[in-house]
Design an enzyme around this catalytic site. Structure first.
Site, PDB file in Angstrom:
ATOM      1  N   ASP A 129     -34.387 -23.868  50.945  1.00  0.00           N
ATOM      2  CA  ASP A 129     -34.377 -24.009  52.401  1.00  0.00           C
ATOM      3  C   ASP A 129     -34.963 -25.358  52.801  1.00  0.00           C
ATOM      4  OD1 ASP A 129     -34.845 -23.418  55.298  1.00  0.00           O
ATOM      5  OD2 ASP A 129     -34.297 -21.408  54.719  1.00  0.00           O
ATOM      6  N   HIS A 159     -37.917 -23.202  59.279  1.00  0.00           N
ATOM      7  CA  HIS A 159     -37.020 -22.148  58.793  1.00  0.00           C
ATOM      8  C   HIS A 159     -37.460 -21.642  57.418  1.00  0.00           C
ATOM      9  CE1 HIS A 159     -33.085 -20.329  57.589  1.00  0.00           C
ATOM     10  NE2 HIS A 159     -33.007 -20.060  58.873  1.00  0.00           N
ATOM     11  N   SER A 310     -30.546 -15.015  58.790  1.00  0.00           N
ATOM     12  CA  SER A 310     -31.434 -15.538  57.738  1.00  0.00           C
ATOM     13  C   SER A 310     -32.668 -14.658  57.603  1.00  0.00           C
ATOM     14  CB  SER A 310     -31.899 -16.956  58.070  1.00  0.00           C
ATOM     15  OG  SER A 310     -30.839 -17.854  57.993  1.00  0.00           O
TER      16      SER A 310
END
Ligand code: NAG
Ligand code: NAG
Ligand code: NAG
Length: 369
Positions: A129, A159, A310
């Site tokens: 990520d 994220h 996600s």
């Protein structure tokens, strides 16, 4: 009448009729029917398994005491609670965890208990990520870099830190003792290229230490990319990916459309309906909470709230981590057999046909009842 006396009187009558839920084991030669004539209550149950004879019910304590020297009674036990071995409890847990370990949606004022069966100890999860803010205390020092020479951890985007915390931070994560391997493949703006991802996968597989791979991103359909993923999964590395947040068919994108990866869509756990943004279709293997998910923020000791597939994929990755090395079945089959079937409101499936109606679960419900 004097009030004080009245109170004493009430206390006395209560204690005189107090009852106890007990199991009375009778000696093998006792006749169950004859013994039951002594019992003055109407609701009790008789058990006879071979030589094991018992009567179970809520009896007057004085009656129970009178049996202490009764020759036909072999043993007396209060009706103790039993609980499945190895299950852990987290009280006042975030709702995204609670939803994983209960059969129905989150309801107002319910107990927020998360029940879990494994902690992912000795399991590695690769997070491909934007990086992870590894020094957050809730990670309890379990974040490592893939490249041991580069110990720089940073996550400007947030994220990577959010999904990593849902996989395995102590408070927000599913798998509380997992080792998180930070392998950044996306830039600070959350964008990367397939070649970087392939290069990471090549190194991970060549290093040869198995683990779960979370790839919480999506792009245009790439048959080449999906061909590579098939080989990674065959090499023993389960891959978990989000279905995508376009409210479209997940098969039309990569890696969500790849055949051997575990593709996760989002539900709202208060209603058990498919989240408005979630992709769907036959490539979605199962659904998990993905709306208003609390996780770690990429700043010192802060938390944040995000929605998206996600987040759902990260939660399922945590479940997969607890299953690694445990099951003889393949991981996807185990996940599906543990999932709650038919829990999502059927009307959602009129427009999103050919989607499996499965909600991810971290425990086997038939075993907890
Ligand atoms: C964690 O790391 C970040 C970035 O490297 C740094 O700014 C911060 O001060 C560190 N926090 C703690 C508690 O060490
Ligand atoms: C080390 O990793 C960070 C991301 O965690 C990356 O930004 C940096 O470029 C890497 N440094 C080297 C020398 O590879
Ligand atoms: C807990 O894990 C064990 C294997 O470690 C498994 O056999 C058992 O079925 C699991 N129980 C539940 C309730 O999921």
């Amino acid at each position: 009448m004097n009030t004080q006396l009245l109170l004493v009187f009430i206390f006395f009558t209560l204690s005189a009729v107090s009852c106890l839920k007990v199991i009375l084991q009778l000696s093998a030669k006792t006749d169950l029917l004859r013994f039951s004539e002594k019992i003055l209550i109407s609701e009790y149950e008789c058990i006879e398994i071979g030589n094991f004879k018992a009567i179970m019910g809520e009896f007057d304590t004085n009656f129970v005491k009178s049996l202490f020297f009764d020759e036909s009674v072999e043993a007396i036990s209060i009706d103790r609670q039993v609980q499945i071995a190895n299950l852990h409890h987290q009280q006042s847990a975030p709702k995204h965890l609670v939803r994983l370990s209960q059969a129905g949606p989150i309801v107002k004022q319910q107990h927020l208990d998360f029940i879990y069966n494994g902690t992912g100890k000795d399991t590695r999860v690769f997070i491909l990520d934007t990086g992870i803010l590894s020094n957050h205390s809730d990670f309890t020092g379990r974040v490592q870099t893939f490249d041991p020479k580069n110990t720089t951890h940073c996550d400007v985007n947030g994220h990577g830190t959010a999904v990593a915390s849902l996989v395995g931070s102590e408070l927000f994560g599913v798998s509380k003792e997992v080792t998180l391997i930070d392998y950044p493949v996306l830039h600070d703006n959350g964008i990367g290229v397939i070649s970087n991802v392939l290069s990471a996968l090549d190194k991970i597989v060549k290093a040869g230490v198995p683990g779960v791979i979370l790839m919480p991103f999506i792009g245009k359909k790439s048959v080449l990319f999906e061909n590579a993923l098939r080989e990674v999964v065959t090499a023993g590395f389960p891959i978990v990916v989000p279905a995508g947040n376009f409210a479209r068919d997940a098969c039309k994108y990569s890696p969500s459309g790849a055949e051997h990866v575990i593709t996760v869509g989002s539900i709202n756990s208060y209603t058990d309906t498919i989240a408005k943004f979630s992709n769907y279709g036959p490539c979605v293997d199962l659904f998990c909470d993905g709306v208003d998910i609390v996780s770690l923020a990429p700043f010192n000791e802060m938390i944040t709230v995000n929605s998206g597939t996600s987040m759902s994929a990260a939660l399922v990755t945590g479940v997969v981590a607890t299953l690694m090395g445990r099951s003889s079945m393949d991981i996807l089959a185990s996940l599906k057999s543990m999932a709650i079937r038919g829990g999502i409101r059927p009307m959602d499936f009129l427009v999103q046909s050919a989607t499996d109606n499965l909600i991810a679960s971290n425990i086997k419900f038939n075993e907890t009842e």
